[in-house]
Design a protein around this motif. Sequence first.
Motif, mmCIF file in Angstrom:
data_model
loop_
_atom_site.group_PDB
_atom_site.id
_atom_site.type_symbol
_atom_site.label_atom_id
_atom_site.label_comp_id
_atom_site.label_asym_id
_atom_site.label_seq_id
_atom_site.Cartn_x
_atom_site.Cartn_y
_atom_site.Cartn_z
ATOM 1 N N UNK A 1 -4.023 11.478 10.007
ATOM 2 C CA UNK A 1 -3.790 10.633 8.841
ATOM 3 C C UNK A 1 -4.616 10.991 7.575
ATOM 4 N N UNK A 2 -5.991 11.330 8.051
ATOM 5 C CA UNK A 2 -6.633 11.719 6.798
ATOM 6 C C UNK A 2 -6.035 13.266 6.201
ATOM 7 N N UNK A 3 -5.805 13.961 7.003
ATOM 8 C CA UNK A 3 -5.044 15.093 6.521
ATOM 9 C C UNK A 3 -4.032 14.969 5.649
ATOM 10 N N UNK A 4 -3.174 13.880 5.897
ATOM 11 C CA UNK A 4 -2.028 13.464 5.068
ATOM 12 C C UNK A 4 -2.304 12.822 3.717
ATOM 13 N N UNK A 5 -3.722 12.467 3.608
ATOM 14 C CA UNK A 5 -4.055 11.945 2.486
ATOM 15 C C UNK A 5 -4.281 10.348 2.715
ATOM 16 N N UNK B 1 -3.037 7.268 -0.529
ATOM 17 C CA UNK B 1 -4.293 6.941 -0.678
ATOM 18 C C UNK B 1 -4.617 5.350 -0.476
ATOM 19 N N UNK B 2 -3.467 4.768 -0.636
ATOM 20 C CA UNK B 2 -3.589 3.091 -0.311
ATOM 21 C C UNK B 2 -3.633 2.642 1.184
ATOM 22 N N UNK C 1 0.430 -3.710 -3.337
ATOM 23 C CA UNK C 1 -0.873 -3.846 -2.326
ATOM 24 C C UNK C 1 -0.928 -2.793 -1.279
ATOM 25 N N UNK C 2 -2.362 -2.402 -1.066
ATOM 26 C CA UNK C 2 -2.583 -1.552 -0.158
ATOM 27 C C UNK C 2 -2.067 -1.988 1.269
ATOM 28 N N UNK C 3 -2.123 -1.159 2.307
ATOM 29 C CA UNK C 3 -1.696 -1.417 3.700
ATOM 30 C C UNK C 3 -3.042 -1.091 4.549
#
Length: 245
Positions: A188-192, A173-174, A11-13
């Motif tokens: 966080x966005x820069x880390x994917x 990405x999850x 699952x995603x988090x």
Amino acid sequence: MSPDISEEDPRSIVWFDIDNTLYSASTKISQAMGQRIHAYFVTLGFDDDIASDLHHAYYTQYGLALRGLTRHHDIDPLDFDRKCDGTLPLDDLIKPNPKLRKLFQDLDRTKVRVWALTNAYKNHAQRVLKILDLEDQIEGLVYCDYEQIDFTCKPEPDYYHNAMKQANISDPSKCYFIDDSRPNVTSAKELGWGHCVHFFEVGLETMDGGKMKKLARDTNTNDAEGIAQISDLEELRTLWPEIFV
């Protein structure tokens, strides 16, 4: 609260920041905290002006005033926690929010796990979650571990890497993430991290690094970073419809 996971959960988090995200800036908790941090600087022998300058400088540089204090001054972070976070009258400032609890209950747990991600120490985080009646809705908690000599905090990349390791998730990405700090979300966005949202209550006042600021409307509607901005957590239902029942 963190489960013992051996194999990676598919699952995603969903990562929720806590302070000024799960409750409104209108509670003025940031102001109460800022006053306590300022007083702590003064107890170290600084006058008011220098205390204010250092408080803001450390917050700006490290994302957390305490990070600067531990790097440049001989202080006990647990003593700081007791005298600052630990003395906040949280029971007088925040109350359970049935609408917020329903939002958490409506997250589809067959698709996502729900964790909290905070720059506070565990004691403060757990106090807030208990008062908000969300303890049973949060499966894991990642916090700044003041007991570690060189603890990390948002927006440092290591903090997010450690969070993923702690939650046993390898695919950034999850990760769904919401935070009231733009630098934290941007990092966080820069880390994917795949789904990042900035919680921003336009018109309210908050205190960052001991300095008051009014949250003004962002006129840049073409966000090159691809980060959505919301002022009500209910908007997550529209932004992330795939993870709600």
